[in-house]
Scaffold this active site. Structure first.
Site, PDB file in Angstrom:
ATOM      1  N   GLY A  14       0.730  -1.253   0.073  1.00  0.00           N
ATOM      2  CA  GLY A  14       0.219   0.084   0.009  1.00  0.00           C
ATOM      3  C   GLY A  14       0.947   1.335   0.012  1.00  0.00           C
ATOM      4  N   LEU A  15       0.157   2.485  -0.240  1.00  0.00           N
ATOM      5  CA  LEU A  15       1.085   3.634  -0.165  1.00  0.00           C
ATOM      6  C   LEU A  15       1.631   4.021   0.838  1.00  0.00           C
ATOM      7  CD1 LEU A  15      -2.042   5.728  -1.747  1.00  0.00           C
ATOM      8  CD2 LEU A  15       0.000   4.908  -3.016  1.00  0.00           C
ATOM      9  N   SER A  16       2.453   5.026   1.022  1.00  0.00           N
ATOM     10  CA  SER A  16       3.239   5.437   2.106  1.00  0.00           C
ATOM     11  C   SER A  16       2.268   5.941   3.147  1.00  0.00           C
ATOM     12  CB  SER A  16       4.442   6.254   1.859  1.00  0.00           C
ATOM     13  OG  SER A  16       4.895   6.831   2.976  1.00  0.00           O
ATOM     14  N   GLY A  17       2.272   5.706   4.500  1.00  0.00           N
ATOM     15  CA  GLY A  17       1.469   6.374   5.476  1.00  0.00           C
ATOM     16  C   GLY A  17      -0.129   5.479   5.253  1.00  0.00           C
ATOM     17  N   SER A  18      -0.048   4.355   4.685  1.00  0.00           N
ATOM     18  CA  SER A  18      -1.483   3.453   4.399  1.00  0.00           C
ATOM     19  C   SER A  18      -1.574   2.863   5.689  1.00  0.00           C
ATOM     20  CB  SER A  18      -1.466   2.911   3.088  1.00  0.00           C
ATOM     21  OG  SER A  18      -0.536   1.812   3.240  1.00  0.00           O
ATOM     22  N   GLY A  19      -0.529   2.588   6.482  1.00  0.00           N
ATOM     23  CA  GLY A  19      -0.438   1.703   7.937  1.00  0.00           C
ATOM     24  C   GLY A  19      -0.125   0.521   7.838  1.00  0.00           C
ATOM     25  N   LYS A  20       0.726   0.330   6.747  1.00  0.00           N
ATOM     26  CA  LYS A  20       1.469  -1.148   6.614  1.00  0.00           C
ATOM     27  C   LYS A  20       2.306  -1.428   7.900  1.00  0.00           C
ATOM     28  CE  LYS A  20       3.595   0.035   2.850  1.00  0.00           C
ATOM     29  NZ  LYS A  20       3.211   1.668   2.818  1.00  0.00           N
ATOM     30  N   SER A  21       2.919  -0.627   8.466  1.00  0.00           N
ATOM     31  CA  SER A  21       3.937  -0.782   9.488  1.00  0.00           C
ATOM     32  C   SER A  21       3.229  -0.827  10.750  1.00  0.00           C
ATOM     33  CB  SER A  21       5.071   0.350   9.684  1.00  0.00           C
ATOM     34  OG  SER A  21       6.145   0.103   8.509  1.00  0.00           O
ATOM     35  N   SER A  26       5.737  -1.921  -2.167  1.00  0.00           N
ATOM     36  CA  SER A  26       5.802  -2.718  -3.467  1.00  0.00           C
ATOM     37  C   SER A  26       4.581  -2.498  -4.457  1.00  0.00           C
ATOM     38  CB  SER A  26       5.287  -4.452  -2.847  1.00  0.00           C
ATOM     39  OG  SER A  26       4.522  -4.406  -1.942  1.00  0.00           O
TER      40      SER A  26
END
Ligand code: ADP
Length: 201
Positions: A32-39, A106
């Site tokens: 997902g986009l940067s800031g989408s909450g992956k981490s 990715s």
């Protein structure tokens, strides 16, 4: 590929390693986009699984770029090689019997497909962080969108570099609508439903 390299079959198999841990290995691939909450979500799920006694490992975008992938940039070639390496490392950790959580933008579907191909059916779980760009940009947790908008950073995914959204992700989470706990619940629910974890806890 180099010639004259022969694959060694190890005495302890992937299944043996997983059996000792009393768990089924798999890879949860957060895209997902940067800031989408992956981490954030990968970390929260990691804690939830760890606390239930599962053996996990978390691979995170910024961290691998400090070591394993520090020689790579953000050109298309650099991004492709970054994901290829992470896919291979994720596979090694899964072969060691672990539940692997990998959180990487990715952006290219073809790269994610290559990682998926490294895994037996059902063991690659694509988690699409389907948070709208607007929310990600509002959050801008690392100040990167601002830099991308001002031209200070080039090739920023979602701004001047494409993001190819998964068409059939196993799990879809929109963190503009779901809390961290709700996202974790949804992922735990998926893992239970697929028998990748059980109700032993
Ligand atoms: P990514 O890894 O995709 O770049 P991060 O997890 O680093 O994203 O950043 C997401 C930001 O959004 C964090 O600052 C987090 O605290 C915030 N946030 C707000 N609400 C949520 C939510 N429901 N789920 C995940 N993150 C959230």
């Amino acid at each position: 590929m180099a010639d004259n390299i022969v694959w060694h079959n190890h005495k302890i198999s992937r299944a043996d390693r997983a059996a000792n841990k009393d768990q089924r290995p798999c890879l949860l691939w957060f895209t997902g986009l940067s800031g989408s909450g992956k981490s954030t979500i990968a970390n929260a799920l990691d804690v939830a699984l760890h606390n239930r006694g599962y053996h996990t490992f978390l691979l995170d975008g910024d961290n691998v770029r400090h070591g394993l992938c520090k020689d790579l940039g953000f050109s298309d070639e650099g991004r492709v090689e970054n994901i290829r390496r992470i896919g291979e490392v994720s596979k090694l950790f899964a072969d060691a019997g672990l539940i692997v959580l990998s959180a990487f933008i990715s952006p290219f579907a073809s790269d994610r497909r290559l990682v998926k191909k490294l895994f037996p059916a059902g063991e690659f779980i694509e988690v699409f962080m389907d948070t709208p760009l607007e929310t990600c940009e509002d959050r801008d947790p690392k100040g990167l969108y601002q830099k991308a908008r001002s031209g200070e950073i080039k090739h920023f995914t979602g701004i001047d570099s494409p993001y190819e959204a998964p068409v059939h992700p196993e799990v879809r989470l929109d963190t503009s609508r779901m809390s961290v706990d709700e996202c974790v619940e949804s992922l735990i629910g998926y893992l239970l439903e697929r028998g990748l974890i059980n109700h032993k806890d």
